[in-house]
Design a protein around this motif. Structure first.
Motif, PDB file in Angstrom:
ATOM      1  N   MET A   1      56.631  12.228  43.487  1.00 23.94           N
ATOM      2  CA  MET A   1      56.071  13.532  43.170  1.00 23.94           C
ATOM      3  C   MET A   1      54.482  13.238  42.411  1.00 23.94           C
ATOM      4  O   MET A   1      54.466  12.216  42.098  1.00 23.94           O
ATOM      5  CB  MET A   1      56.784  14.247  42.150  1.00 23.94           C
ATOM      6  CG  MET A   1      56.391  15.449  41.555  1.00 23.94           C
ATOM      7  SD  MET A   1      57.469  16.284  40.366  1.00 23.94           S
ATOM      8  CE  MET A   1      58.869  16.611  41.234  1.00 23.94           C
ATOM      9  N   SER A   5      50.059  17.211  40.378  1.00 25.84           N
ATOM     10  CA  SER A   5      50.491  18.528  40.233  1.00 25.84           C
ATOM     11  C   SER A   5      51.357  18.758  38.717  1.00 25.84           C
ATOM     12  O   SER A   5      51.322  19.815  38.404  1.00 25.84           O
ATOM     13  CB  SER A   5      51.282  18.656  41.542  1.00 25.84           C
ATOM     14  OG  SER A   5      52.287  17.871  41.514  1.00 25.84           O
ATOM     15  N   ASN A   6      51.969  17.729  38.557  1.00 23.65           N
ATOM     16  CA  ASN A   6      52.913  17.792  37.502  1.00 23.65           C
ATOM     17  C   ASN A   6      52.196  18.068  36.294  1.00 23.65           C
ATOM     18  O   ASN A   6      52.324  18.974  35.202  1.00 23.65           O
ATOM     19  CB  ASN A   6      53.652  16.410  37.425  1.00 23.65           C
ATOM     20  CG  ASN A   6      54.730  16.854  36.258  1.00 23.65           C
ATOM     21  OD1 ASN A   6      55.448  17.843  36.270  1.00 23.65           O
ATOM     22  ND2 ASN A   6      55.113  15.732  35.470  1.00 23.65           N
ATOM     23  N   SER A  10      51.648  22.612  38.290  1.00 21.85           N
ATOM     24  CA  SER A  10      51.869  23.213  39.428  1.00 21.85           C
ATOM     25  C   SER A  10      52.630  22.489  40.538  1.00 21.85           C
ATOM     26  O   SER A  10      52.578  21.261  40.496  1.00 21.85           O
ATOM     27  CB  SER A  10      50.130  23.399  39.789  1.00 21.85           C
ATOM     28  OG  SER A  10      49.750  24.029  40.993  1.00 21.85           O
ATOM     29  N   LYS A  11      53.061  23.271  41.385  1.00 22.77           N
ATOM     30  CA  LYS A  11      53.849  22.577  42.364  1.00 22.77           C
ATOM     31  C   LYS A  11      53.066  22.476  43.733  1.00 22.77           C
ATOM     32  O   LYS A  11      52.255  23.482  44.082  1.00 22.77           O
ATOM     33  CB  LYS A  11      54.970  23.485  42.741  1.00 22.77           C
ATOM     34  CG  LYS A  11      56.103  22.580  43.750  1.00 22.77           C
ATOM     35  CD  LYS A  11      57.191  23.391  43.950  1.00 22.77           C
ATOM     36  CE  LYS A  11      58.231  22.912  45.297  1.00 22.77           C
ATOM     37  NZ  LYS A  11      59.453  23.394  45.205  1.00 22.77           N
ATOM     38  N   THR A  12      53.038  21.323  44.415  1.00 19.64           N
ATOM     39  CA  THR A  12      52.147  20.961  45.538  1.00 19.64           C
ATOM     40  C   THR A  12      53.113  20.620  46.759  1.00 19.64           C
ATOM     41  O   THR A  12      53.978  20.059  46.796  1.00 19.64           O
ATOM     42  CB  THR A  12      51.327  19.889  45.204  1.00 19.64           C
ATOM     43  OG1 THR A  12      50.261  20.119  44.176  1.00 19.64           O
ATOM     44  CG2 THR A  12      50.513  19.666  46.442  1.00 19.64           C
ATOM     45  N   ASP A  53      54.912  17.471  46.412  1.00 22.59           N
ATOM     46  CA  ASP A  53      56.446  17.569  45.896  1.00 22.59           C
ATOM     47  C   ASP A  53      57.443  18.001  46.786  1.00 22.59           C
ATOM     48  O   ASP A  53      58.531  17.857  46.816  1.00 22.59           O
ATOM     49  CB  ASP A  53      56.244  18.777  44.833  1.00 22.59           C
ATOM     50  CG  ASP A  53      55.604  18.310  43.559  1.00 22.59           C
ATOM     51  OD1 ASP A  53      55.595  17.279  42.762  1.00 22.59           O
ATOM     52  OD2 ASP A  53      54.481  19.086  43.362  1.00 22.59           O
ATOM     53  N   GLN A  54      56.684  18.406  47.949  1.00 24.72           N
ATOM     54  CA  GLN A  54      57.453  19.113  49.262  1.00 24.72           C
ATOM     55  C   GLN A  54      56.773  18.623  50.275  1.00 24.72           C
ATOM     56  O   GLN A  54      55.309  19.035  50.544  1.00 24.72           O
ATOM     57  CB  GLN A  54      57.657  20.275  48.994  1.00 24.72           C
ATOM     58  CG  GLN A  54      58.450  20.821  50.224  1.00 24.72           C
ATOM     59  CD  GLN A  54      58.436  22.382  50.467  1.00 24.72           C
ATOM     60  OE1 GLN A  54      57.632  23.190  49.656  1.00 24.72           O
ATOM     61  NE2 GLN A  54      59.712  22.971  50.827  1.00 24.72           N
ATOM     62  N   ALA A  97      55.654  26.372  46.836  1.00 24.34           N
ATOM     63  CA  ALA A  97      54.822  25.930  45.992  1.00 24.34           C
ATOM     64  C   ALA A  97      53.737  26.664  45.628  1.00 24.34           C
ATOM     65  O   ALA A  97      53.239  27.778  46.122  1.00 24.34           O
ATOM     66  CB  ALA A  97      54.326  24.557  46.695  1.00 24.34           C
TER      67      ALA A  97
END
Length: 207
Positions: A1, A5-6, A10-12, A53-54, A97
């Motif tokens: 991860m 972004s953490n 925020s999710k990326t 993250d994804q 995201a």
């Protein structure tokens, strides 16, 4: 991860564009073409996976083969090979995201630290779009985009437009200057270019 972004709450997500016809590479599925004994898609995964993250792979052929790499695979919403933005749009429909990092499958010199730089600027400036530059020109298939542009991109494609540069020109963008490492944008469109790059980097030991 991604720690970045953490940090920014925020999710990326990231998408690797491997959905083209590869007409100049004798219609081979470019992401699966071997460079230094590994499929090109492997280099893109190695660059993106530590940062996002994804991770999503956009492919329109050989879907079962791509699924074996262990990441979700999404195809364009049409079967007409509408270009890179069609793959971006398919990924935007797939993710929840906050931003999406987009990179091609045919630039094996792009590494995780380059993706980190792109993401860091996207998050620190809170830009809508952050695009890589070699100091002279943009490299419009290596960028980060806020997923809030999902509907806008869908409308752009529905209007019959396809060019990445035309879509980017409609928005305010932030540029990341990679001029000190411009060779990372070396992309492989033909088998001859593939062979040339292999010769040029034959002295470097792969990790």
């Amino acid at each position: 991860m991604s720690s970045k972004s953490n940090h920014y709450q925020s999710k990326t997500a990231g998408v690797i564009l491997a959905g083209g016809r590869a007409t100049r590479m004798a219609y081979q599925d470019k992401g699966l073409v071997a460079y230094r004994d590994k499929a090109l898609i492997c280099y893109a995964i190695a660059a993106l996976a530590p940062v996002v993250d994804q991770l999503i792979i956009n492919a329109n052929r050989n879907l079962n083969t791509y699924q074996h790499f262990g990441w979700p695979v999404v195809s364009d919403t049409t079967d007409s090979y509408d270009g890179p933005l069609a793959g971006v749009y398919a990924a935007l429909l797939k993710t929840d995201a906050d931003q999406l990092i987009v990179m091609p499958c045919d630039c094996p010199l792009i590494a995780a630290n380059h993706v980190e730089r792109l993401l860091q600027q996207q998050l620190s400036t809170q830009s809508i779009l952050t695009v890589a530059s070699d100091g002279t020109q943009l490299h419009p298939v290596f960028f980060a985009v806020r997923t809030g542009l999902r509907e806008n991109l869908g409308e752009f494609l529905a209007s019959g437009q396809r060019k990445v540069g035309d879509w980017l020109a409609q928005h305010s963008i932030s540029r990341v200057d990679f001029s000190a490492e411009a060779d990372i944008f070396t992309n492989l469109n033909t088998l001859n270019e593939l062979a040339q790059l292999e010769r040029a980097y034959s002295h470097i030991i792969l990790k």
